[in-house]
Design an enzyme around this catalytic site. Structure first.
Site, PDB file in Angstrom:
ATOM      1  N   ASP A 109      58.845   8.870 -25.061  1.00 42.32           N
ATOM      2  CA  ASP A 109      59.075   7.499 -24.581  1.00 42.32           C
ATOM      3  C   ASP A 109      58.541   6.482 -25.585  1.00 42.32           C
ATOM      4  O   ASP A 109      57.878   5.514 -25.213  1.00 42.32           O
ATOM      5  CB  ASP A 109      58.426   7.303 -23.210  1.00 42.32           C
ATOM      6  CG  ASP A 109      58.973   6.063 -22.494  1.00 42.32           C
ATOM      7  OD1 ASP A 109      60.042   5.568 -22.910  1.00 42.32           O
ATOM      8  OD2 ASP A 109      58.340   5.598 -21.532  1.00 42.32           O
ATOM      9  N   VAL A 118      48.345  -0.864 -14.257  1.00 40.03           N
ATOM     10  CA  VAL A 118      47.272  -0.823 -15.253  1.00 40.03           C
ATOM     11  C   VAL A 118      46.528  -2.148 -15.156  1.00 40.03           C
ATOM     12  O   VAL A 118      47.141  -3.222 -15.271  1.00 40.03           O
ATOM     13  CB  VAL A 118      47.828  -0.629 -16.679  1.00 40.03           C
ATOM     14  CG1 VAL A 118      46.686  -0.616 -17.688  1.00 40.03           C
ATOM     15  CG2 VAL A 118      48.632   0.658 -16.776  1.00 40.03           C
ATOM     16  N   PHE A 173      55.059   4.483 -12.599  1.00 37.42           N
ATOM     17  CA  PHE A 173      53.870   5.324 -12.450  1.00 37.42           C
ATOM     18  C   PHE A 173      52.801   4.655 -11.607  1.00 37.42           C
ATOM     19  O   PHE A 173      51.948   5.299 -11.029  1.00 37.42           O
ATOM     20  CB  PHE A 173      53.280   5.653 -13.821  1.00 37.42           C
ATOM     21  CG  PHE A 173      52.930   4.423 -14.608  1.00 37.42           C
ATOM     22  CD1 PHE A 173      51.741   3.750 -14.415  1.00 37.42           C
ATOM     23  CD2 PHE A 173      53.818   3.919 -15.534  1.00 37.42           C
ATOM     24  CE1 PHE A 173      51.429   2.608 -15.120  1.00 37.42           C
ATOM     25  CE2 PHE A 173      53.505   2.775 -16.257  1.00 37.42           C
ATOM     26  CZ  PHE A 173      52.318   2.121 -16.051  1.00 37.42           C
ATOM     27  N   GLY A 174      52.799   3.333 -11.531  1.00 39.28           N
ATOM     28  CA  GLY A 174      51.742   2.628 -10.825  1.00 39.28           C
ATOM     29  C   GLY A 174      51.360   1.356 -11.560  1.00 39.28           C
ATOM     30  O   GLY A 174      52.227   0.629 -12.041  1.00 39.28           O
ATOM     31  N   LYS A 188      44.216   2.944 -15.410  1.00 37.58           N
ATOM     32  CA  LYS A 188      45.590   3.273 -15.058  1.00 37.58           C
ATOM     33  C   LYS A 188      45.563   4.106 -13.779  1.00 37.58           C
ATOM     34  O   LYS A 188      44.935   5.166 -13.721  1.00 37.58           O
ATOM     35  CB  LYS A 188      46.253   4.061 -16.188  1.00 37.58           C
ATOM     36  CG  LYS A 188      47.696   4.442 -15.914  1.00 37.58           C
ATOM     37  CD  LYS A 188      48.304   5.143 -17.120  1.00 37.58           C
ATOM     38  CE  LYS A 188      49.743   5.545 -16.862  1.00 37.58           C
ATOM     39  NZ  LYS A 188      50.352   6.213 -18.028  1.00 37.58           N
ATOM     40  N   GLY A 190      49.814  -4.250 -16.858  1.00 38.80           N
ATOM     41  CA  GLY A 190      51.034  -3.464 -16.937  1.00 38.80           C
ATOM     42  C   GLY A 190      51.389  -2.850 -15.608  1.00 38.80           C
ATOM     43  O   GLY A 190      50.518  -2.528 -14.785  1.00 38.80           O
ATOM     44  N   THR A 191      52.686  -2.713 -15.355  1.00 33.65           N
ATOM     45  CA  THR A 191      53.173  -2.060 -14.153  1.00 33.65           C
ATOM     46  C   THR A 191      54.350  -1.176 -14.518  1.00 33.65           C
ATOM     47  O   THR A 191      54.998  -1.371 -15.554  1.00 33.65           O
ATOM     48  CB  THR A 191      53.628  -3.082 -13.093  1.00 33.65           C
ATOM     49  OG1 THR A 191      54.660  -3.905 -13.650  1.00 33.65           O
ATOM     50  CG2 THR A 191      52.468  -3.956 -12.643  1.00 33.65           C
ATOM     51  N   GLY A 192      54.656  -0.229 -13.672  1.00 34.51           N
ATOM     52  CA  GLY A 192      55.790   0.649 -13.909  1.00 34.51           C
ATOM     53  C   GLY A 192      55.960   1.603 -12.760  1.00 34.51           C
ATOM     54  O   GLY A 192      55.277   1.491 -11.722  1.00 34.51           O
TER      55      GLY A 192
END
Length: 718
Positions: A143, A28, A25-26, A43, A21-23
């Site tokens: 969210d 995973v 925030f940074g 994370k 995962g990416t976003g």
């Protein structure tokens, strides 16, 4: 990446497997220890945070570690060799959920029109539990969306868990708009307005949006710019649960769930009520009132849905599933009354079977019908019309949505990609629905065949018992006749010395009665059973596996067309302006319609044949049982006659002993009667010896035969 794996593998066996995962925030990433096989998700927050936000991130990581709930991803300690240096932002270690996220599930072609009913309920129940827990800890997620719902498997059962608890969003309240880019479609109206005032009810709106998407495969409101969305959707009433653009481009609101979806009749109305609570525009009213037990109305409704016990009945006559809540003390008879009201099939014409072919009696409790399949869905019951009547009294009605009708009749019409995706999704769901309906029909066919086979096995057992009973009767008749013949012969030899003509007549009458027992004939009914069992074996030879493969192939062809369109959309940067047509999907839908009609006709005809044979089998059962009762009655009669003969023998023996005593007295009275006395005494002696001989002969014969049937007589009499 590979070199990084090699580098990390030296750190006590830990290897970075992949990024999950990416976003904003940074990132995973998934790590696995090749020695212990332990897995952990790490994370890592982005590094461009202000000092105050860095401190806040550290606090939030600690809060995350303090949460313990089965529907929230568990935070675990980061192995020392993977942890960051002192002064750096801490990593958040979490359990790995191998099922991916809910978005991946919703994107599957199988779920283009929503999840299956059992999956919808499981998702909603699990996530509602997580939200309730967070709210009890005074935490608002803010969210909720399919990407933040992951799936773990425990003992083969899917468990849905919340991730990304919104802590990164709290780091900078001023950047809320940029933080939520890409997730606006799930945000509550007050968050979109950005007025800074909101409560836990923002999670209710997001939950309602996820619920709607799980049921239908799409979100409840069109994708518009935030400002236009806010202006348009605020006009909806408290009863409206979704909006759509009609053919003229005008925005319309609806109070009902759109079709297609996979909900059965029982759940449709209840989910509409839940969505009205969750998708209220007024934030203060959203979710309903708080009950005396502290539970919000919306969560109470979800709990009622989870606890509801529902029986699903597939009516073969019209290919429709009817759903009813199981009420305490309710019987199958009352369920049949409801089915009569909904299907117009009279109760006395209904045959209700389980998947295993067990017939359901009217006085049985409805709760016995509850059961789950291997994938967690409710076990279907199957409703047939008995007496061999056609299983389709009228042509099954399969309504086509306007989009699917247009695909069949006007496949060359150009549509925007978004409209084309929706139309082909409905066409795909139609093919899937027909495939699943045919699966239900085949399950009903197997249930009917199993019922016939069970009845056939019962008939075979009855016939075998009847044959054994008749064989035992003939053996008993033969024994009785043989022993009676011996008795009569001895009786005739000494008839002049006896005064019991009644005994002789009784024995002769018994001889005639037993002789009539030999006339029992079961050959006709045996021939009928053999003939019907041949029909059963013939019916059993029919297999519709090829038909199921044909329906599966049609569905897979529809999937290929749909996925091809999705790939085109993915490759297009401005797909909203691109156009296409349905010429590839149209022949698939037509083939589905034609194949379905033929297969339904064939299978329903075969089911009717099964029930015709079943009816004939059921007719033979009482005939066999009646014959058994007749034979058992004759067994009892022979036993009575046998006991009567034994009593007669002992009665004659007693008479002989009395005569001996009388003759002895006469001998003492005088010498002049000595000659007469000697003759009489000699005669009585001869008869006594004859009776003793009869008794010994009977004992010898008796000991040489199988008398186990007398035990059966005792059981019968008892």
């Amino acid at each position: 990446m590979e070199s990084n794996k090699l580098r990390q593998s030296s750190q006590d066996g830990w290897v970075e497997e992949r990024c999950v995962g990416t976003g904003s925030f940074g990132t995973v990433t998934l790590w696995e220890n090749k020695i212990t096989k332990e897995q952990i998700v790490l994370k890592k927050c982005r590094l461009d945070l202000s000092p105050s936000n860095r401190n806040q991130w550290q606090k939030e990581v600690e809060i995350m570690k303090g949460l313990d709930h089965p529907n929230i991803v568990k935070a675990i300690d980061v192995p020392a060799v993977l942890d960051v240096r002192e002064g750096q932002l801490p990593l958040l270690g979490m359990e790995y959920c191998e099922g991916g996220d809910l978005r991946k599930v919703l994107n599957s072609p199988d779920n283009c029109a929503g999840l299956k009913e059992a999956s919808v309920l499981r998702v909603i129940t699990d996530i509602a539990n997580a939200v309730q827990f967070l709210h009890s800890k005074r935490i608002i997620h803010r969210d909720l969306k399919p990407e933040n719902i992951v799936i773990n498997f425990i003992n083969g059962n899917a468990v849905y868990k919340l991730i990304d608890l919104g802590y990164a969003k709290q780091l900078d309240q001023g950047s809320m708009a940029s933080t939520f880019v890409g997730t606006l479609k799930y945000l509550a109206p007050e968050l979109l307005a950005g007025n800074g005032s909101y409560s836990k009810t923002v999670d209710y709106w997001s939950l309602g949006t996820v619920v709607f998407e799980c049921i239908t495969g799409r979100r409840p409101f069109p994708d518009l710019s935030p400002v236009q969305w806010h202006m348009e959707i605020r006009e909806k009433s408290a009863r409206d649960i979704h909006a759509y653009f009609d053919a003229s481009g005008e925005l319309k609101f609806s109070e009902l769930l759109p079709t297609p979806n996979s909900l059965t009749s029982f759940y449709q109305e209840r989910y509409v009520f839940l969505l009205r609570l969750l998708l209220l525009w007024d934030a203060k009213e959203r979710g309903g009132r708080q009950r005396e037990d502290g539970v919000q109305d919306c969560f109470h409704v979800i709990q009622e849905l989870a606890n509801a016990k529902v029986v699903h009945v597939y009516c073969v006559a019209n290919s429709v599933i009817f759903s009813y809540e199981v009420v305490a003390e309710e019987t199958v008879g009352s369920l049949k009354q409801k089915l009569q009201n909904d299907t117009e099939i009279p109760i006395d014409s209904q045959e209700l079977l389980t998947a295993s072919g067990e017939i359901q009696l009217d006085d049985a409790p409805t709760s016995k019908l509850l059961g789950k399949t291997s994938n967690g869905e409710q076990q279907l019951m199957f409703l047939f019309m008995r007496n061999g009547k056609p299983q389709s009294p009228y042509r099954p009605i399969f309504s086509l949505s306007p989009s699917v009708q247009a695909i069949v009749t006007e496949p060359k019409t150009l549509l925007l990609f978004e409209e084309l995706k929706k139309a082909q999704g409905e066409a795909l769901h139609f093919c899937q629905d027909q495939k699943e309906n045919f699966q239900h029909l085949l399950q009903a066919h197997r249930a009917a065949m199993k019922h016939a086979l069970k009845l056939n096995a019962h008939l075979t057992k009855l016939r075998s018992s009847l044959q054994n009973d008749l064989l035992r009767l003939r053996e008993r008749v033969a024994f009785f006749k043989e022993s009676l013949s011996t008795d009569l012969q001895h009786y005739s030899d000494e008839a002049l010395h006896l005064k019991s003509d009644g005994v002789f007549r009784s024995w002769k009458e018994a001889e005639r009665t037993v002789e009539s027992f030999s006339t029992v004939d079961i050959s006709t009914i045996e021939n009928d059973v053999t003939k019907l069992q041949g029909h059963v074996m013939e019916l059993q030879r029919h297999s519709y596996a090829h038909a199921q493969i044909a329906m599966d192939d049609i569905y897979q062809d529809a999937v290929k067309v749909y996925q091809s369109l999705k790939q085109k959309i993915a490759n297009s940067t401005v797909y909203d302006q691109r156009v296409g047509h349905c010429s590839e999907m149209a022949p698939v839908v037509r083939r589905c319609l034609i194949t379905r009609e033929k297969l339904l006709r064939d299978v329903n005809t075969h089911i009717s044949c099964i029930f015709q044979v079943t009816q004939n089998l059921q007719t033979l059962v009482p005939q066999l049982e009646e014959k058994r009762e007749e034979i058992n009655y004759r067994h009892l009669e022979i036993a009575k006659l046998q006991r009567k003969r034994q009593e007669d023998v002992w009665s004659l023996r007693s008479q002989t002993m009395e005569d001996e005593i009388t003759l002895s007295d006469l001998h003492k009275s005088g010498e002049d009667t000595e000659h007469v006395i000697d003759q009489s005494y000699h005669a009585m002696n001869s008869f006594a010896q004859a009776m003793t001989s009869v008794k010994e002969e009977q004992n010898t014969i008796t000991q040489s035969l199988d008398w186990s049937f007398l035990e059966d007589d005792d059981h019968t009499n008892s």
